[in-house]
Design a protein around this motif. Structure first.
Motif, PDB file in Angstrom:
ATOM      1  N   ASP A  55       0.844  -1.179   0.000  1.00 24.12           N
ATOM      2  CA  ASP A  55       0.000   0.000   0.000  1.00 24.12           C
ATOM      3  C   ASP A  55       0.885   1.236   0.000  1.00 24.12           C
ATOM      4  N   SER A  65      -9.994  -3.274  -6.783  1.00 23.71           N
ATOM      5  CA  SER A  65     -11.227  -2.792  -6.155  1.00 23.71           C
ATOM      6  C   SER A  65     -10.999  -2.178  -4.771  1.00 23.71           C
ATOM      7  N   ARG A  66      -9.772  -2.186  -4.267  1.00 25.10           N
ATOM      8  CA  ARG A  66      -9.487  -1.627  -2.935  1.00 25.10           C
ATOM      9  C   ARG A  66      -9.650  -0.126  -2.858  1.00 25.10           C
ATOM     10  N   GLY A  67      -9.509   0.558  -3.961  1.00 25.00           N
ATOM     11  CA  GLY A  67      -9.651   2.003  -3.899  1.00 25.00           C
ATOM     12  C   GLY A  67      -8.919   2.692  -5.029  1.00 25.00           C
ATOM     13  N   GLU A 120     -12.202   1.185 -13.230  1.00 27.55           N
ATOM     14  CA  GLU A 120     -12.230   1.630 -11.833  1.00 27.55           C
ATOM     15  C   GLU A 120     -11.541   2.987 -11.659  1.00 27.55           C
ATOM     16  N   ARG A 158      -8.503   3.843 -12.454  1.00 29.41           N
ATOM     17  CA  ARG A 158      -7.124   3.680 -12.002  1.00 29.41           C
ATOM     18  C   ARG A 158      -6.235   3.516 -13.220  1.00 29.41           C
TER      19      ARG A 158
END
Length: 137
Positions: free
Chosen positions: A15, A45-47, A79, A81
């Motif tokens: 992260d 999908s975490r952010g 997403e 990203r």
């Protein structure tokens, strides 16, 4: 968290303040891609933020390995990203360029002269030192 390793291809997820660094070790081929794809879907999908895929310890074994990278690029875009390829081997770089995927996949600067952005792994700072979580692919 204790690092978990897949029987053939470990995936380390780091992260970072601006996204995630994902280090894949081992082969990307028909045998490993389903698990790798599922694990990376979770990371996507975490952010928000950048998604840097470190491939210097991975080897694309067949078309399935290259296909999963294209799939992950598309999924990341949905997403909002951006997927970056970091530290890919000379062979992987040739494959991406030979398939003309270098126009859609964003290779991060891998030149020794190019400084790594702050907070990103460099050869002097291996990603394993900053591991926050490890996914089993």
């Amino acid at each position: 968290m204790t690092p978990e390793r897949h029987r053939t291809t470990p995936i380390l997820v780091l992260d970072a303040p601006d996204g995630h660094d994902v280090v894949i070790e081992g082969p990307l081929d028909v045998h490993t891609v389903p698990d790798i794809r599922d694990a990376l879907h979770e990371v996507i999908s975490r952010g928000p933020g950048e998604l840097r895929l470190h491939l210097d310890r991975a080897e694309i074994g067949d078309a399935t390995g290259l296909g999963v990278i294209v799939h992950l690029h598309r999924r990341a875009r949905r997403e909002q990203r951006r997927l970056w390829l970091v530290g890919s081997s000379e062979r992987t770089t040739r494959l991406v360029r030979g398939c003309r995927l270098d126009h859609i996949l964003a290779p991060a600067a891998t030149s020794p002269a190019a400084p790594a952005p702050a907070g990103h792994p460099t050869p002097a700072d291996p990603p394993a030192r900053r591991t926050v979580s490890t996914l089993t692919a």
